[in-house]
Design a protein around this motif. Structure first.
Motif, PDB file in Angstrom:
ATOM      1  N   GLY A 833       0.789  -1.215   0.000  1.00  0.00           N
ATOM      2  CA  GLY A 833       0.000   0.000   0.000  1.00  0.00           C
ATOM      3  C   GLY A 833       0.823   1.269   0.000  1.00  0.00           C
ATOM      4  N   ASN A 834       1.948   1.287  -0.720  1.00  0.00           N
ATOM      5  CA  ASN A 834       2.766   2.477  -0.843  1.00  0.00           C
ATOM      6  C   ASN A 834       2.976   2.800  -2.320  1.00  0.00           C
ATOM      7  OD1 ASN A 834       3.846   3.555   1.862  1.00  0.00           O
ATOM      8  ND2 ASN A 834       4.039   1.331   2.102  1.00  0.00           N
ATOM      9  N   LYS A 835       3.992   3.568  -2.643  1.00  0.00           N
ATOM     10  CA  LYS A 835       4.269   3.955  -4.029  1.00  0.00           C
ATOM     11  C   LYS A 835       5.695   3.575  -4.423  1.00  0.00           C
ATOM     12  CE  LYS A 835       1.048   7.871  -3.968  1.00  0.00           C
ATOM     13  NZ  LYS A 835       0.874   9.329  -4.192  1.00  0.00           N
ATOM     14  N   PHE A 853       6.717 -11.368   3.917  1.00  0.00           N
ATOM     15  CA  PHE A 853       7.088 -10.261   3.029  1.00  0.00           C
ATOM     16  C   PHE A 853       5.874  -9.886   2.187  1.00  0.00           C
ATOM     17  CE2 PHE A 853       9.353  -8.802  -1.004  1.00  0.00           C
ATOM     18  CZ  PHE A 853       9.508  -7.507  -0.523  1.00  0.00           C
ATOM     19  N   ASP A 854       5.410  -8.630   2.354  1.00  0.00           N
ATOM     20  CA  ASP A 854       4.250  -8.139   1.627  1.00  0.00           C
ATOM     21  C   ASP A 854       4.625  -6.813   0.982  1.00  0.00           C
ATOM     22  OD1 ASP A 854       1.837  -7.342   0.607  1.00  0.00           O
ATOM     23  OD2 ASP A 854       0.698  -7.660   2.461  1.00  0.00           O
ATOM     24  N   VAL A 855       4.683  -6.807  -0.367  1.00  0.00           N
ATOM     25  CA  VAL A 855       4.989  -5.590  -1.109  1.00  0.00           C
ATOM     26  C   VAL A 855       3.874  -5.296  -2.111  1.00  0.00           C
ATOM     27  CG1 VAL A 855       6.324  -6.691  -2.943  1.00  0.00           C
ATOM     28  CG2 VAL A 855       6.941  -4.373  -2.188  1.00  0.00           C
ATOM     29  N   SER A 856       2.685  -5.827  -1.823  1.00  0.00           N
ATOM     30  CA  SER A 856       1.549  -5.663  -2.725  1.00  0.00           C
ATOM     31  C   SER A 856       1.101  -4.203  -2.783  1.00  0.00           C
ATOM     32  CB  SER A 856       0.389  -6.554  -2.274  1.00  0.00           C
ATOM     33  OG  SER A 856      -0.033  -6.212  -0.969  1.00  0.00           O
ATOM     34  N   ARG A 857       0.356  -3.883  -3.874  1.00  0.00           N
ATOM     35  CA  ARG A 857      -0.213  -2.550  -4.087  1.00  0.00           C
ATOM     36  C   ARG A 857       0.854  -1.460  -4.068  1.00  0.00           C
ATOM     37  NH1 ARG A 857      -3.755  -0.459  -0.860  1.00  0.00           N
ATOM     38  NH2 ARG A 857      -3.627  -1.812   0.955  1.00  0.00           N
ATOM     39  N   ASN A 858       1.923  -1.698  -4.826  1.00  0.00           N
ATOM     40  CA  ASN A 858       2.944  -0.697  -5.068  1.00  0.00           C
ATOM     41  C   ASN A 858       3.120  -0.556  -6.582  1.00  0.00           C
ATOM     42  OD1 ASN A 858       4.494   0.395  -2.556  1.00  0.00           O
ATOM     43  ND2 ASN A 858       4.020  -1.739  -2.050  1.00  0.00           N
ATOM     44  N   ARG A 859       4.239  -0.100  -7.036  1.00  0.00           N
ATOM     45  CA  ARG A 859       4.517   0.059  -8.467  1.00  0.00           C
ATOM     46  C   ARG A 859       5.818  -0.663  -8.833  1.00  0.00           C
ATOM     47  NH1 ARG A 859       3.160   6.605  -8.604  1.00  0.00           N
ATOM     48  NH2 ARG A 859       0.981   6.388  -7.930  1.00  0.00           N
ATOM     49  N   ILE A 860       5.980  -1.828  -8.239  1.00  0.00           N
ATOM     50  CA  ILE A 860       7.198  -2.619  -8.438  1.00  0.00           C
ATOM     51  C   ILE A 860       7.178  -3.254  -9.815  1.00  0.00           C
ATOM     52  CG2 ILE A 860       8.620  -4.471  -7.484  1.00  0.00           C
ATOM     53  CD1 ILE A 860       8.298  -2.068  -5.669  1.00  0.00           C
ATOM     54  N   SER A 861       8.323  -3.235 -10.472  1.00  0.00           N
ATOM     55  CA  SER A 861       8.441  -3.813 -11.823  1.00  0.00           C
ATOM     56  C   SER A 861       9.586  -4.813 -11.849  1.00  0.00           C
ATOM     57  CB  SER A 861       8.671  -2.698 -12.843  1.00  0.00           C
ATOM     58  OG  SER A 861       9.845  -1.970 -12.526  1.00  0.00           O
ATOM     59  N   GLY A 862       9.846  -5.340 -13.041  1.00  0.00           N
ATOM     60  CA  GLY A 862      10.921  -6.312 -13.185  1.00  0.00           C
ATOM     61  C   GLY A 862      10.456  -7.711 -12.836  1.00  0.00           C
ATOM     62  N   GLN A 863      11.399  -8.591 -12.673  1.00  0.00           N
ATOM     63  CA  GLN A 863      11.089  -9.989 -12.419  1.00  0.00           C
ATOM     64  C   GLN A 863      11.191 -10.325 -10.941  1.00  0.00           C
ATOM     65  OE1 GLN A 863      13.242 -12.649 -14.911  1.00  0.00           O
ATOM     66  NE2 GLN A 863      12.658 -11.658 -16.813  1.00  0.00           N
ATOM     67  N   ILE A 864      10.601 -11.463 -10.585  1.00  0.00           N
ATOM     68  CA  ILE A 864      10.670 -11.964  -9.209  1.00  0.00           C
ATOM     69  C   ILE A 864      11.992 -12.698  -9.039  1.00  0.00           C
ATOM     70  CG2 ILE A 864       9.575 -13.438  -7.476  1.00  0.00           C
ATOM     71  CD1 ILE A 864       6.962 -13.148  -9.063  1.00  0.00           C
TER      72      ILE A 864
END
Length: 1104
Positions: A833-835, A853-864
Motif C-alpha cells: 500500500g505504498n508507491k 514479506f508483503d509488497v503488494s499494491r505498489n509500483r514494483i516492476s521487473g522480475q521476481i
C-alpha cells in the motif's frame, strides 16, 4: 669544731629528709587527684563518675587503684563515658594499667601517652578513637598488653611498635589500618596473641610467620595476597589461625602439616585452590576447619579421616567435586558437617552413620540415590539439610528415629510416594520443608503428632485431599501448601489459630467462601490464596487483620464489592485482588494505607472513578518490615470499567514504579503531574478514551522504560522531549489521532526495542536518525501519511537488529532500498500500500530469517528474484497489484503461491498464472523466457523471408516450376491458415510467438499501415525500447506477419523474398521454407507442427 658542725648537719638531714619525702609524696598524691578531676570534668557526661568527689579520697573512687597513695590502675571499661582523652590523664606517671575499653571516646590518642613509662597494660578498644597510631607508643617498653581494637584508627602500623620487646598481646583489630605489616614486628619474639583482623592491610604477612611464640594469629578480613608462605610452618606453637577473607591464592603449602598443635583453622572467602596436600592429615589436634567460599575445585581427600579430633567441618561454596569420602566416618568426634553449595555426587556413605552428628547440611549438590535408611541412627542430629539434590524414592520412615531432630529440609529433590507418618516420632520437629518434589497422597493424619511444629512447607508437590482440621491445633507460624492438588474448603478452625503468621495455599482447587472467622487470625501477616476456586464475597471482618502485610486473592471467583474495612489493615504492603468478578467502586479508604506499595485490582468489573482525594499510599520510600513484600511500586487497575479522568493526585504517588490503567473507560487529558513520579518505569494508559495532547513533561520521567498510550483519542504532535527518555525500551502510540512528523529526537532512544506509531495521521518522512536505535526490534508505522524515500534510513542501518518492520499503507516512494538486504535479523517486512517503484532487490534474498514479506499494491516492476523465493523460512509472500513481469520462479514458496498473491501483475507468466512462458532450444539443452522466445521467432521469420527472396531468383529460371510451387503454397494456406486482413473485425490480442504451440491469435496489421503510421520508422514515433528493439506507435489493423500472409494468399509469395539472394536455383527452396514458416504461425494451435516436425521438414528440403 669542724667535727661538731658535720655532726649537727647530719642530724639536720636525718630529721628533715622524712619531711621532704612526705612533702613530695603529698604533692604527687595531689597531682594524681587533680589529674583525675580534670579527666572527669572533660567528659561530656561527667555525672557517670559521681563517686569522684572532693569529699572522698581519690584512691576510693570507682575504677581507681592506688599504691602508697599513687594511682597505679585505672579501669573504667563499659561505663558509656563520652568525650576525648584529656592530656591530664597521662600525668598519672605511676599507672601500670589503663583500661578505658568499650566506651564512647573520640579523637586521637594524645602524644602525652609517652609519659606513662611504667604502663604494662593499655586497653582502649571498643571506642570511636581515630587518627593515626602515635609513634610514642614505642617508648612504653614495659607494655605487655596493647589493645586498641576496635576503633577507627587509620594509616600504617608504626614500626616503633616493634620496640615493645615485652609485649605478649597485641590487638589492633577492626580499624582502618593500611599498608603492609612492618618488618619490625618480627622482633616481638615473646608475642603470643596477635590480632590484626578487620583492617585494610595488604601485601604478604610473611614477617608474622617468624613469631614462633605465637599461639593465636588473626589476620582475617584484610587484603593480604599471594600464596600462603611456606614459613607458616614455623608457627609450631599455634593453636588458633584465622586468615580468611583475604586475597590469598594457590594451594596450601605442605608445611601446613607442621602445625601439629593447631586446633582452630579458619580460612574462608579467599582464592585458595586444591588439591589438599597429604600433610594435612598431620593436623591431629585440629578441631574446627573452615575453608568455605574458596575455589578448591577438588574432591574431599580421603586423608581427612586421619583428623580424629575434628568436630566441625565447613566446606560450603568450595566448588568441591567427587563423592563424600567414606573415610570421613573415621572422624569419630565429628558433629557438624557443612558441605552445601558444591558439586558433590554419588550416595551418602553408610560409614557416616556412626558419627555423633548434630548438624549435617549438604544441600545444593548433586547427590543421588535413595535417602539412606541409616539416617535414623543419628539420634543426636538436630538439623538435617539435604535440599536441592537428586535424591529419589520414598522418604525413609526411619528418620523418625532421629529423636533430637528439629529441622529437616528435603526440598527440590526427586522424592515420591506418600509422606511417612513415622516422621513425627521425632516429636521435637519444628521445621519440615518438603517442597518441590513428587510427593503424593494426603496429609489427613501425617503431622498430627508433630506437636511442636512451627513451619510446614509442602509447596509444589502432588499432594491431594483436603486441608485437615488438626493443623489448627499445631503451633504453626508458617503453613505453605502452594501448587498441589488440595481440594475442598479451608477449615474454619484454621482461622482461629493464634500463632499462624503465614498461610499460603495458592494454585490448588480450593473452593467455598472466606468465612467471617477469618478476622480471628490476628497474627496473620501473609495470606496467599490465589489461583483457586474461592467464591462469594470478601468478608468485612478481614479488616481486623491489622498485622496483615500481604493479601493475595488473585484469580478466584470472588464477587461483590471490595470491603471498605480493608482500609483498617494498616500494615498492608501488597493487596492483590485481580482476576475476579469484583464490582462496585474502589474504596477511598484504601488510599489511607500508609505502607501500601503494591495494589492490583485488574481484570474485574470495577466502575466509578479512581480515588482522587489526597492519599497516603505509595509514598513511603522505606517499609518498616519488608520481609513479605512483593512487587514494589505496582499500581494496577487495568481491565475494568473505571471512568472519569486520571486524578492529578496520582502525581504524588512517589513510590509507583508500574502505573497500569489500561483498558478502562477513562477520559479527559493525561495529567502532566505524572511526570513527578521519579521512580516510574512503566506507564500504560492504552485502551481508554483519553483526549488532548501528550504532555511534554513526560520527557522528564528519566527511568521510564515502557510508555503505552495506544488506542485512545489523543491528538496533536508527538513531543520531541520524549527523545530524552534514555531508558525507554517500548513506546506505543498506535490508534490515536496524532499528526505531524516523527520527531528526529527519537533517534536518541538508544535502548528502544519497539516503536509503534501505527494508525495515526503522521506525515513527513521517517527521520534517518531512527537508524541510530541499534536495539530496535520492531518498527510499526503503518496506516499513516508518511512519505518520501526510506533509502537514507535503511542505508545507515547495517548494525540494526530489527526483526519486524511494518511501513504499509503510507505514501513512501522511490526504489526499494538494496540495503534492506543488510537487515539480517528481519523476519517480518510489510511494505504494501505504498508507491515504491523499481525492481525487487536481489539482496532481499540474503534475509535468511525472513518469514513474512508483503509488497503488494505498489509500483514494483521487473522480475521476481529466484533467490527471494528460495528463502527457507519464508511462509507468506504477497506481490499482488504491481507491474512485475516474466516467469514466476518454480522454487521455494513461489512453487505454491496463490494467484491472489500475484494478481494484478499482467506481465507475469508460468504455471501459476495459467500462461506457459517456457521454450526449449533446438538442442533441447535449456529453456528461454517468453521475450527471448519471441525474439527467436522474429529472427526466424526474417531469415525465412531472406531465404525466400533468394529462392525467388533461382526459381525465376524455371517459371513453370515456380508457378507450380506458388500454387501449392496458396492451396496449402487456404486449407490450414486463417489470414488476417486490415478490414477484419476481430478484437486485438497480444502477440504470441511460441513456435511450438500458439495459443493466442495474432494482431491484424499491414505493412503499408506500419510504414504510414511510423512515417517510414521515423524516430519521432518511438514510444519505447524493449527487448526486440524500438517500439513504435500502434497501428490499427495488424502487423508484419499478417502482411506476409496476405502476399502469399494473393499469389505474390515471391514478393517477400529478398531479391539480393533470390535466384532461379534457390527460389524453390526459399518458397518451401516460407511454407514451413507459415505453418508454424498458423492461427489454429492444432495445425502448428512440433519442433521435431519442423526439423524433418527442413531436412526434407535439404535432401531434395
Amino acid at each position: 669544731m669542724a667535727m661538731s658542725f658535720k655532726l649537727v648537719f647530719f642530724c639536720f638531714l636525718v630529721l628533715t629528709k622524712p619531711l621532704i619525702l612526705v612533702s613530695k609524696y603529698t604533692e604527687d598524691q595531689n597531682t594524681d587527684r587533680e589529674s583525675l578531676i580534670s579527666f572527669k570534668n572533660a567528659l561530656r557526661n561527667p555525672k557517670i563518675l559521681s563517686s569522684w568527689n572532693i569529699t572522698s579520697r581519690h584512691c576510693s573512687w570507682v575504677g581507681v587503684s592506688c599504691h602508697l597513695g599513687r594511682v597505679v590502675s585505672l579501669i573504667l571499661s563499659t561505663q558509656s563515658l563520652r568525650g576525648r582523652l584529656h592530656p591530664s590523664l597521662f600525668s598519672l606517671s605511676s599507672l601500670t594499667i589503663l583500661d578505658l575499653s568499650y566506651n564512647l571516646f573520640v579523637g586521637e590518642i594524645p602524644h602525652e601517652v609517652s609519659n606513662l613509662k611504667r604502663l604494662k597494660h593499655l586497653s582502649l578498644g571498643g571506642n570511636l578513637l581515630s587518627g593515626e597510631l602515635p609513634r610514642e607508643l614505642g617508648v612504653l617498653t614495659r607494655l605487655q598488653t596493647l589493645q586498641l581494637g576496635p576503633n577507627s584508627f587509620t594509616g600504617k602500623i608504626p614500626p616503633d611498635v616493634g620496640k615493645l620487646s615485652q609485649l605478649n598481646t597485641l590487638d589492633l583489630s577492626s580499624n582502618g589500618l593500611t599498608g603492609s605489616v612492618p618488618s619490625q614486628l618480627s622482633e616481638l619474639t615473646g608475642l603470643q596473641f596477635l590480632d590484626l583482623g578487620n583492617n585494610l592491610l595488604s601485601g604478604s604477612p610473611v614477617n608474622l610467620f617468624k613469631l614462633e611464640s605465637l599461639k593465636s594469629l588473626d589476620i582475617s578480613n584484610n587484603s593480604f595476597s599471594g600464596p600462603i608462605p611456606p614459613e607458616i610452618g614455623n608457627l609450631k606453637n599455634l593453636s588458633d589461625l584465622y586468615i580468611g577473607i583475604n586475597l590469598f591464592s594457590g594451594p596450601f603449602p605442605p608445611e601446613i602439616g607442621d602445625l601439629s598443635r593447631l586446633e582452630n583453622f579458619f580460612a574462608p572467602s579467599c582464592s585458595i585452590t586444591g588439591p589438599f596436600p597429604e600433610e594435612i592429615s598431620n593436623l591431629k589436634s585440629l578441631s574446627k576447619l573452615d575453608l568455605s567460599y574458596n575455589p578448591l575445585r577438588c574432591s574431599i581427600p580421603k586423608s581427612i579421616g586421619a583428623m580424629e579430633n575434628l568436630s566441625i567441618l565447613n566446606l560450603v561454596y568450595s566448588e568441591l567435586n567427587g563423592s563424600v569420602p567414606a573415610e570421613l566416618g573415621n572422624c569419630r568426634n565429628l558433629k557438624t558437617v557443612m558441605l552445601s553449595f558444591n558439586s558433590l555426587s554419588g550416595v551418602l556413605p553408610e560409614e557416616l552413620s556412626m558419627l555423633p552428628m548434630l548438624t549435617f547440611s549438604a544441600d545444593k549438590n548433586q547427590l543421588s540415590g535413595p535417602l539412606p535408611h541409616w539416617l535414623g541412627k543419628w539420634n543426636q542430629v538436630e538439623s538435617l539439610l539435604l535440599s536441592n539434590n537428586r535424591f529419589s524414592g520414598k522418604i525413609p520412615p526411619e528418620i523418625g528415629n532421629c529423636s533430637a531432630l528439629r529441622v529437616i529440609s528435603l526440598s527440590s529433590n526427586l522424592l515420591s510416594g506418600e509422606i511417612p507418618r513415622e516422621l513425627c516420632k521425632a516429636v521435637d520437629l519444628m521445621e519440615i520443608d518438603l517442597d518441590v518434589n513428587f510427593l503424593t497422597g494426603g496429609i489427613e493424619d501425617v503431622f498430627l503428632k508433630c506437636t511442636n511444629l512451627s513451619q510446614l512447607v509442602l509447596m509444589d508437590n502432588q499432594i491431594d485431599g483436603s486441608i485437615p482440621e488438626y493443623l489448627a491445633g499445631l503451633p504453626l507460624t508458617v503453613l505453605d501448601l502452594d501448587s498441589n492438588n488440595f481440594s475442598g474448603t479451608i477449615p474454619v478452625s484454621l482461622w482461629n489459630s493464634m500463632t499462624l503468621m503465614e498461610f499460603s495455599a495458592a494454585n490448588n482447587f480450593l473452593e467455598g467462601s472466606l468465612p467471617a472467622e477469618i478476622g480471628n487470625a490476628v497474627q496473620l501477616e501473609r495470606l496467599v490464596l490465589s489461583n483457586n476456586q474461592l467464591g462469594g464475597t470478601i468478608p468485612k471482618e478481614i479488616g481486623n487483620l491489622t498485622a496483615l502485610s500481604v493479601l493475595n486473592l488473585n484469580s478466584n471467583l470472588l464477587e461483590g464489592a471490595i470491603p471498605v474495612e480493608l482500609g483498617h489493615s494498616a500494615a498492608l504492603t501488597t493487596l492483590d485482588l485481580g482476576n475476579n468478578q469484583l464490582s462496585g467502586s474502589i474504596p477511598e479508604k484504601l488510599a489511607d494505607l500508609v505502607q501500601l506499595h503494591c495494589l492490583v485490582l485488574s481484570h474485574n468489573k470495577l466502575s466509578g472513578p479512581i480515588p482522587s482525594e489526597p492519599s497516603l499510599y505509595f509514598r513511603e520510600a522505606s517499609i518498616p518490615d519488608s520481609s513479605f513484600f512483593q512487587h514494589l511500586g505496582v499500581f494496577d487497575l487495568s481491565h475494568n470499567m473505571l471512568s472519569g479522568s486520571i486524578p492529578e493526585e496520582m502525581g504524588n504517588l512517589m513510590v509507583v514504579v508500574d502505573l497500569l490503567l489500561n483498558n478502562n473507560k477513562l477520559s479527559g487529558e493525561i495529567p502532566g503531574s505524572l511526570s513527578r513520579l521519579t521512580n516510574l518505569t512503566t506507564l500504560d494508559l492504552s485502551g481508554n478514551m483519553l483526549t488532548g495532547s501528550i504532555p511534554p513533561e513526560l520527557g522528564d520521567s528519566s527511568k521510564l522504560q515502557g510508555l503505552y498510550l495506544g488506542n485512545n483519542q489523543l491528538s496533536g504532535t508527538i513531543p520531541g522531549r520524549l527523545g530524552v527518555l534514555g531508558s525507554l525500551v517500548k513506546l506505543n502510540m498506535t490508534g490515536n489521532q496524532l499528526h505531524g512528523p516523527v520527531p528526529r529526537s527519537f533517534g536518541d532512544l538508544k535502548e528502544l526495542t519497539h516503536l509503534d506509531l501505527s494508525y495515526n495521521e503522521l506525515d513527513g518522512e521517517l527521520p534517518s536518525s531512527l537508524s541510530g536505535m541499534l536495539n530496535l526490534v520492531g518498527l510499526y508505522v503503518q496506516k499513516n501519511r508518511l512519505s518520501g524515500s526510506v533509502d537514507e534510513l535503511s542505508s545507515m542501518s547495517i548494525a540494526w537488529k530489527i526483526e519486524t518492520m511494518n511501513l504499509s499503507n503510507n505514501f513512501f516512494d522511490g526504489d526499494l532500498p538494496r540495503s534492506f538486504g543488510n537487515l539480517s535479523y528481519l523476519t517480518y517486512l510489510d511494505l504494501h500500500g505504498n508507491k515504491f517503484t523499481g525492481g525487487i532487490p536481489l539482496e532481499l534474498g540474503n534475509l535468511v530469517q525472513l518469514a513474512y514479506f508483503d509488497v503488494s499494491r505498489n509500483r514494483i516492476s521487473g522480475q521476481i528474484p529466484e533467490k527471494l523465493c528460495a528463502l527457507v523460512n519464508l511462509f507468506y509472500l504477497n506481490l499482488a497489484e504491481n507491474s512485475l513481469e516474466g516467469p514466476v520462479p518454480g522454487s521455494g514458496i513461489c512453487l505454491n503461491l496463490s494467484k491472489i498473491s500475484l494478481a494484478g501483475n499482467k506481465g507475469l507468466c508460468g504455471k501459476i498464472m495459467g500462461l506457459d512462458c517456457r521454450i526449449k532450444s533446438f538442442d533441447k539443452s535449456y529453456y528461454l523466457n517468453a521475450w527471448g522466445l519471441a525474439g527467436i521467432a522474429v529472427g526466424c521469420m526474417i531469415v525465412t523471408l531472406s531465404i525466400a527472396f533468394a529462392l525467388r531468383k533461382w526459381i525465376l529460371k524455371d517459371s513453370g516450376q515456380g508457378d507450380l510451387e506458388e500454387r501449392k503454397l496458396n492451396s496449402f494456406l487456404d486449407q490450414n491458415l486463417y489470414f488476417l486482413s486490415s478490414s477484419s473485425s476481430r478484437s486485438k490480442e497480444p502477440l504470441s510467438i511460441n513456435i511450438a504451440m500458439f495459443e493466442q491469435p495474432l494482431l491484424k496489421i499491414t505493412l503499408v499501415d506500419i510504414l504510414e503510421a511510423t512515417n517510414n520508422f521515423c524516430k519521432t514515433n518511438i514510444i519505447g525500447d524493449g527487448g526486440f528493439g524500438p517500439d513504435f506507435k500502434e497501428v490499427e489493423g495488424g502487423n508484419l506477419v499478417g502482411w506476409v500472409f496476405q502476399k502469399i494468399k494473393k499469389g505474390q509469395a515471391a514478393d517477400v523474398l529478398d531479391p539480393t539472394v533470390l535466384s532461379a536455383d534457390s527460389k524453390q527452396m526459399m518458397l518451401q521454407v516460407l511454407q514451413i514458416a507459415a505453418i508454424c504461425l498458423s492461427d489454429n494451435p492444432a495445425n502448428r507442427p512440433t519442433m521435431l516436425k519442423v526439423l524433418k521438414f527442413l531436412k526434407g528440403i535439404k535432401d531434395e
